[in-house]
Design a protein around this motif. Structure first.
Motif, short mmCIF file in Angstrom:
data_model
loop_
_atom_site.label_atom_id
_atom_site.label_comp_id
_atom_site.label_asym_id
_atom_site.label_seq_id
_atom_site.Cartn_x
_atom_site.Cartn_y
_atom_site.Cartn_z
N SER A 1 -41.83 15.67 25.25
CA SER A 1 -42.48 14.82 26.25
C SER A 1 -43.56 15.60 27.00
O SER A 1 -44.69 15.12 27.16
N ARG A 2 -43.22 16.79 27.45
CA ARG A 2 -44.21 17.62 28.17
C ARG A 2 -45.38 17.98 27.26
O ARG A 2 -46.53 17.98 27.68
N SER A 3 -45.08 18.27 26.01
CA SER A 3 -46.11 18.65 25.06
C SER A 3 -47.10 17.51 24.81
O SER A 3 -48.29 17.73 24.65
N MET A 4 -46.61 16.28 24.81
CA MET A 4 -47.44 15.13 24.50
C MET A 4 -48.08 14.47 25.72
O MET A 4 -48.97 13.64 25.58
N ARG A 5 -47.64 14.83 26.89
CA ARG A 5 -48.06 14.13 28.11
C ARG A 5 -49.59 14.09 28.27
O ARG A 5 -50.16 13.04 28.56
N THR A 6 -50.27 15.19 28.07
CA THR A 6 -51.72 15.23 28.23
C THR A 6 -52.40 14.29 27.25
O THR A 6 -53.29 13.52 27.62
N SER A 7 -51.96 14.34 26.01
CA SER A 7 -52.55 13.48 24.98
C SER A 7 -52.33 12.00 25.31
O SER A 7 -53.24 11.18 25.18
N ILE A 8 -51.13 11.66 25.75
CA ILE A 8 -50.83 10.27 26.11
C ILE A 8 -51.66 9.84 27.32
O ILE A 8 -52.22 8.75 27.33
N ASP A 9 -51.76 10.71 28.33
CA ASP A 9 -52.56 10.39 29.51
C ASP A 9 -54.03 10.17 29.14
O ASP A 9 -54.69 9.27 29.68
N LEU B 1 -58.50 6.32 28.23
CA LEU B 1 -59.48 5.70 27.34
C LEU B 1 -59.25 4.20 27.24
O LEU B 1 -60.20 3.41 27.27
N LEU B 2 -57.99 3.78 27.15
CA LEU B 2 -57.69 2.35 27.10
C LEU B 2 -58.13 1.64 28.38
O LEU B 2 -58.70 0.54 28.32
N GLU B 3 -57.87 2.26 29.52
CA GLU B 3 -58.27 1.64 30.79
C GLU B 3 -59.79 1.57 30.91
O GLU B 3 -60.33 0.55 31.35
N LEU B 4 -60.48 2.62 30.52
CA LEU B 4 -61.94 2.62 30.54
C LEU B 4 -62.49 1.53 29.61
O LEU B 4 -63.40 0.78 29.98
N ARG C 1 -60.99 -1.19 28.62
CA ARG C 1 -60.71 -2.51 29.21
C ARG C 1 -61.75 -2.85 30.27
O ARG C 1 -62.25 -3.97 30.32
N ARG C 2 -62.13 -1.88 31.10
CA ARG C 2 -63.13 -2.13 32.15
C ARG C 2 -64.51 -2.35 31.56
O ARG C 2 -65.27 -3.20 32.01
N LYS C 3 -64.87 -1.57 30.57
CA LYS C 3 -66.24 -1.58 30.05
C LYS C 3 -66.52 -2.70 29.05
O LYS C 3 -67.69 -3.02 28.83
N LEU C 4 -65.49 -3.27 28.45
CA LEU C 4 -65.76 -4.28 27.43
C LEU C 4 -66.52 -5.49 27.96
O LEU C 4 -67.28 -6.11 27.23
N ASP C 5 -66.34 -5.82 29.22
CA ASP C 5 -67.09 -6.96 29.76
C ASP C 5 -68.38 -6.50 30.44
O ASP C 5 -69.08 -7.29 31.05
N PHE D 1 -70.92 4.97 26.75
CA PHE D 1 -70.29 4.83 28.06
C PHE D 1 -68.77 4.85 27.97
O PHE D 1 -68.08 4.98 28.97
N VAL D 2 -68.23 4.70 26.76
CA VAL D 2 -66.78 4.74 26.58
C VAL D 2 -66.36 6.03 25.89
O VAL D 2 -65.46 6.73 26.34
#
Length: 146
Positions: free
Chosen positions: A90-98, A103-106, A108-112, A143-144
């Protein structure tokens, strides 16, 4: 072998929803390790249900098989992984998941809005990326993925 500690490949497939052929593939790649009975039948530790479940989640997150293999290599073979073993992964993967979440949140914001791809098809693109200024930064959605 303690009977309730081990399961067949078919049972592992039923419990995880993964085809037996995929489980054999995971075994071939070293993601799983089967024990063999005297009749040469595969037996897996019951804890391998969690290992396969981890593989499924990691694949949904977009991790490559090599990344999954690297993480699972730290888990013990032949014994049930402990909470400490899973916490280490979990600790090893945390940065990659974050990073993936960001990227997903960005996205979602930028698609519109304008994503900086240079299509200039939205009115907002003419504001955010007038004359395709983002194109000078390189190809694709600057921009993404910039």
């Amino acid at each position: 072998m303690v009977a309730d500690r081990f399961i067949t490949i078919g049972e592992l497939g039923r419990r995880t929803g993964v085809a037996v052929s995929a489980l054999r593939f995971y075994e071939e790649k070293g993601l799983l390790q089967a024990l063999r009975t005297s009749g040469n039948q595969r037996r897996f530790l019951r804890s391998d249900i969690r290992r396969v479940s981890f593989i499924l989640i990691a694949q949904k997150l977009g991790l490559a098989l090599a990344e999954i293999e690297r993480e699972l290599a730290d888990l013990p073979q032949g014994r049930t992984p402990t909470l400490a073993d899973w916490e280490r992964i979990s600790r090893s993967m945390r940065t990659s998941i974050d990073e993936k979440i960001a990227l997903l949140e960005l996205t979602r914001r930028k698609l519109d809005e304008c994503i900086g791809c240079g299509c200039l098809s939205l009115t907002k693109c003419r504001l955010y990326n007038a004359d395709d200024v983002a194109g000078a930064q390189g190809p694709g959605p600057r921009f993404v993925l910039g």
